[in-house]
Design a protein around this motif. Structure first.
Motif, mmCIF file in Angstrom:
data_model
loop_
_atom_site.group_PDB
_atom_site.id
_atom_site.type_symbol
_atom_site.label_atom_id
_atom_site.label_comp_id
_atom_site.label_asym_id
_atom_site.label_seq_id
_atom_site.Cartn_x
_atom_site.Cartn_y
_atom_site.Cartn_z
ATOM 1 N N ASP A 88 0.811 -1.210 0.000
ATOM 2 C CA ASP A 88 0.000 0.000 0.000
ATOM 3 C C ASP A 88 0.847 1.263 0.000
ATOM 4 O OD1 ASP A 88 -2.426 1.303 -0.096
ATOM 5 O OD2 ASP A 88 -3.286 0.167 1.555
ATOM 6 N N SER A 139 -4.521 3.497 0.392
ATOM 7 C CA SER A 139 -5.599 3.486 -0.601
ATOM 8 C C SER A 139 -6.118 2.084 -0.876
ATOM 9 C CB SER A 139 -5.107 4.118 -1.913
ATOM 10 O OG SER A 139 -4.642 5.426 -1.693
ATOM 11 N N HIS A 140 -5.207 1.108 -0.978
ATOM 12 C CA HIS A 140 -5.647 -0.256 -1.270
ATOM 13 C C HIS A 140 -6.385 -0.859 -0.073
ATOM 14 C CE1 HIS A 140 -2.615 0.305 -4.442
ATOM 15 N NE2 HIS A 140 -3.299 -0.603 -5.106
ATOM 16 N N ASP A 195 -12.760 4.056 -4.618
ATOM 17 C CA ASP A 195 -12.349 4.722 -3.389
ATOM 18 C C ASP A 195 -13.564 5.280 -2.653
ATOM 19 O OD1 ASP A 195 -13.058 7.005 -4.771
ATOM 20 O OD2 ASP A 195 -11.024 7.768 -4.986
ATOM 21 N N LYS A 198 -4.675 11.963 -2.780
ATOM 22 C CA LYS A 198 -4.828 10.508 -2.755
ATOM 23 C C LYS A 198 -5.245 9.981 -4.119
ATOM 24 C CE LYS A 198 -8.390 8.782 -0.602
ATOM 25 N NZ LYS A 198 -9.316 8.386 0.477
ATOM 26 N N SER A 203 -3.252 7.254 -6.539
ATOM 27 C CA SER A 203 -3.878 5.945 -6.727
ATOM 28 C C SER A 203 -4.260 5.662 -8.168
ATOM 29 C CB SER A 203 -5.143 5.839 -5.861
ATOM 30 O OG SER A 203 -4.847 6.052 -4.507
#
Length: 846
Positions: free
Chosen positions: A159, A164-165, A270, A699, A703
């Motif tokens: 990550d 994010s993951h 997300d 973010k 991502s």
């Protein structure tokens, strides 16, 4: 008011030492008590009134107190756990000490499953391990336990510094509670708590487990070998979830499978996308419940189907073969619309929650009625099988997928539970359920047969008593009923009420328009007392046989849970098909192309939710094949945000395998959908609207990849115009030039359209018509909006003319200044050296 209770010292200690987020409830003889701050919380948040709150003195402390009856207690438990997400501890007094009887959390309601339908919640629980490291990014570990499918999943994620993951894993887990295992670094703990808070998931800290046997004992024998191939960190997070929930103690040993929870096979969504596209909750949840993607798609008939639909929405597929398999099923179902409606409204309707029944069997809480309900459900599979077979035969091109996903699971259920159904049929007597409830057949046991003979004789006497009553009242309309509540009663319609009330020696039991009037005389009273006694004797005599029947059914618990999961797929595919044929405008099967393909075209696309709410929705085309970015301008309320959302939703629906609201669609698979749509202050965390927006954008940029679809709506609004414009330009340029993702940007900064570089980047706008008044046309076409028309929109919604006049005056002044600046700039650019000095001296802006 002073009120003394046994164990005052113990009670005060519990209230003083309880952790934040925990509500303590104390069980009395026939009611329940809640004290101090917990009492105020329950009164305000659940009953919405402090009328029932009393003030009492316990020892030296004066505090609030509220008492609950049985029905109120059940309501409070449910809302505390499910809605408010508090921990609940129920205490019982023993030897003047208050001891914990039950404990429950949003992710672990096992102790309270007998309250109403609490056991049906079967909430998923996720455990998370964040190893201590100096790196700002690295591996994180998660485990998800799903009691309804008897499945434990694990994930090892590489990550970034924003986790994010892990956030995507949390969103798709459908968890109600997360436990953080061990002692993670404070900065990462703070970050994960914020993610959980935004996702409305309860957070619990839990030490690293010392006992590893809980987890191992949960697994089926053939699954245990997988543990040897896992890393120490994965084992730790798995041991943690098993240690916390302690299912082994509740009869779940050797029931679970172990699976890899891979994110690679699914689209990543997300938190911004989940919120912006209103997948599960309205974007601005105020007032009455509003429509969401889930509520629009949810035509499911089973609890397991509803849960699986949430999972499909949160985890669309990235495998084009699996997507086409789902599409084939829906296409076949849609083509046979009459059979589809029969499958939906007749065969799937009123199926009980089989996973809930499986859990009752595992926990040894099942009764004869549960076994009977299971057998009744299996009987429904035979006509369901015939219906699905007809659908498969009617669509040869789709028959392979229909057989794999719909037919074979039903056939498996019919075969797997054939012996169980025969067993229940041989043992259970359902000939007079209304009168006697379910009973073991008398022929099974000589003792039961003797008691049954007595009951049969009593029934004959009751019928003779009925005959005498009819003769006495000279009425042929009197009926004899037997109910589990009252036993034997006479019944007449309400038309004969007066005659019954005037007769002597009559005892009225109850009366109403639907049921009529029920009554008894002294003779039937005597018979009924004997009936109740003998019937109770029958129930006592059959108890051992009933337990044996339940034990036989319990051997099918694991298979029953699997059947529930298989039927959930049937239910969801049926639900998506019903949505496709229920829409007023056509829903079509999109053409899906593999990940990395270039095509992304939608013709006359519509917003799923609005398509059902608005009778005259204006569709629009989207072309992101040659164009990688669309910059959308236009008036407020002109449809820019809807254009962005509808495009992203069509992509999500397509990768779920569903039909989409469009005339046609050819879509390459996207690996992730990211969104930055709207923002709100997070004052409790010291985060403003603008900071929240910037955090989400940072973010999102980190991502996103070339295969992502990114939706950005009105960035840069929360700061000064020039700062906002500069940031909007920088973010958009980064996503276009460096990330290279498919991008949709809605903005009022028309300067962004200077990036217009066909075909790679195109500017489009939402059309309007200006005559005497402003008319919004909600249609996208190429080019840049000439003006934002904010004042005209304000007039449309009824703002007073005096305010509008002031606004128009200031707007004209600012527009004139900008015009002069532009003219002077152009003059300097085009001027000769000798004339530049004169232009500067005469300038209004230097």
């Amino acid at each position: 008011m002073s009120n003394k209770h046994p164990g005052d010292v113990s009670l005060l200690r519990i209230l003083r030492e309880k952790s934040k987020g925990t509500v303590c409830i104390f069980e009395k003889q026939d009611f329940f008590g809640i004290y101090d701050d917990d009492a105020i919380l329950v009164a305000r948040e659940i009953f919405k009134s402090e009328v029932g709150v009393k003030r009492i003195q316990i020892g030296e402390k004066r505090m609030a107190y509220i008492s609950l009856g049985g029905g109120q207690y059940e309501r409070v438990i449910r809302e505390l756990l499910v809605v408010l997400r508090y921990r609940v501890q129920l205490y019982k007094s023993m030897n003047n000490q208050w001891l914990i009887k039950c404990t429950g959390t949003a992710g672990n309601m096992e102790d309270f499953e007998d309250i109403g339908d609490m056991g049906k919640e079967a909430a998923n629980l996720i455990s998370i391990l964040l190893p201590r490291t100096r790196k700002i990014h690295g591996k994180v570990f998660a485990a998800i336990i799903d009691p309804s499918t008897l499945r434990i999943s694990f994930a090892e994620l590489e990550d970034d510094d924003k986790l994010s993951h892990l956030e995507q894993c949390i969103i798709s887990s459908n968890a109600k509670e997360a436990i953080i295992v061990g002692d993670p670094p404070s900065d990462r703990l703070s970050l994960i708590k914020n993610i959980l808070r935004r996702s409305n998931i309860m957070c619990t800290l839990h030490p690293k487990p010392s006992d590893k046997t809980h987890f191992v004992r949960l697994l089926k024998e053939e699954e245990k070998a997988k543990i040897a191939h896992l890393t120490d960190d994965l084992r730790c997070v798995l041991y943690g979830v098993a240690d916390y929930i302690k299912l082994v103690q509740s009869g779940w040993a050797s029931q679970f499978t172990l699976n890899d929870y891979s994110n690679g096979r699914f689209m990543r969504l997300d938190e911004g996308a989940v919120k912006a596209f209103e997948l599960f909750f309205p974007f601005n949840a105020q007032g009455a419940m509003q429509a969401t993607v889930y509520s629009t798609l949810n035509r499911c008939k089973t609890v397991a189907g509803q849960k699986l639909l949430k999972e499909w929405i949160a985890r669309p597929l990235c495998d084009d073969r699996l997507i086409r398999e789902r599409q084939d099923c829906i296409e076949g179902l849609v083509k046979s619309s009459s059979l589809l409606k029969a499958l939906h409204s007749s065969h799937l309707d009123k199926l009980p929650d089989l996973s809930f029944l499986a859990r009752r069997l595992l926990r040894k809480k099942a009764r004869l009625l549960d076994c009977y309900r299971i057998a009744q459900s299996i009987r429904k599979l035979t006509p369901m099988r015939e219906c699905v077979l007809q659908i498969a035969n009617a669509s040869p091109d789709c028959s392979s997928a229909i057989k794999d996903l719909l037919l074979l699971p039903i056939v498996w259920g019919c075969e797997q539970f054939k012996d169980l159904v025969e067993c229940v049929d041989q043992i259970v007597d359902d000939s007079n359920v209304k009168a006697n409830g379910l009973r073991i057949k008398a022929s099974i046991s000589p003792d039961l047969q003797k008691i049954a003979n007595k009951l049969e004789e009593i029934d004959k006497r009751a019928k003779r008593s009925l005959s005498r009553m009819c003769d006495r009242l000279e009425s042929s309309g009197i009926k004899l009923d037997t109910t589990s509540q009252h036993g034997y009663v006479y019944r007449v319609t309400m038309k004969e009420e007066k005659q019954i009330r005037e007769a002597s020696g009559i005892k009225i039991i109850d009366g109403g328009k639907g049921a009529g009037m029920r009554f008894r005389d002294s003779n039937l009273d005597s018979i009924n007392e004997e009936f109740i006694e003998i019937n109770a004797e029958y129930l006592r005599a059959q108890r051992e046989l009933e337990e044996t029947t339940v034990e036989i059914c319990a051997t099918y618990a694991s298979a029953l849970s699997r059947l529930s999961s298989l039927l959930a797929v049937v239910d969801v595919l049926t639900s998506l098909s019903i949505v496709a044929i229920s829409a007023s405008k056509v829903h079509i099967r999109p053409k899906i192309l593999p990940l990395g393909s270039n095509e992304f075209n939608i013709k006359n696309g519509r917003h799923l939710v609005l398509d059902f709410l608005l009778p005259h929705y204006i569709p629009n085309d989207v072309n992101l094949t040659d164009t990688r970015a669309l910059i959308v301008t236009g008036a407020n309320m002109g449809g820019k945000s809807t254009y962005l959302r509808s495009t992203a939703l069509i992509s999500i629906l397509a990768q779920m395998g569903a039909f989409v609201p469009a005339e046609s669609a050819e879509l390459s698979i996207v690996e992730a959908v990211h969104a930055r749509v709207g923002a709100s202050d997070r004052l409790s965390k010291g985060v403003s609207t603008f900071m929240s927006e910037m955090l989400e954008c940072a973010k999102m940029i980190k991502s996103s990849t070339r295969d992502s679809l990114v939706v950005v709506d009105e960035i840069g609004r929360g700061t000064s115009t020039f700062d906002g414009m500069g940031l909007a330009w920088g973010i958009t340029a980064e996503l276009i030039n460096n990330v290279g993702c498919r991008l949709l940007v809605a903005t009022h900064f028309t300067e962004l359209t200077e990036m217009n570089d066909p075909p790679r980047v195109r500017a489009i706008h939402m059309k309007v018509m200006m005559e005497d008044t402003l008319t919004l046309l909600y249609k996208a076409e190429g080019g840049v909006a000439e003006q934002s028309l904010g004042i005209h929109v304000a007039r449309m919604v009824g703002m007073d003319e005096e305010t509008l006049g002031l606004g128009q005056k200031e707007f004209d002044r600012l527009e004139m200044i900008e015009k002069l600046k532009k003219e002077e700039k152009d003059a300097i650019i085009n001027a000769t050296d000798d004339s530049i000095r004169d232009i500067i001296l005469n300038s209004t802006t230097f």
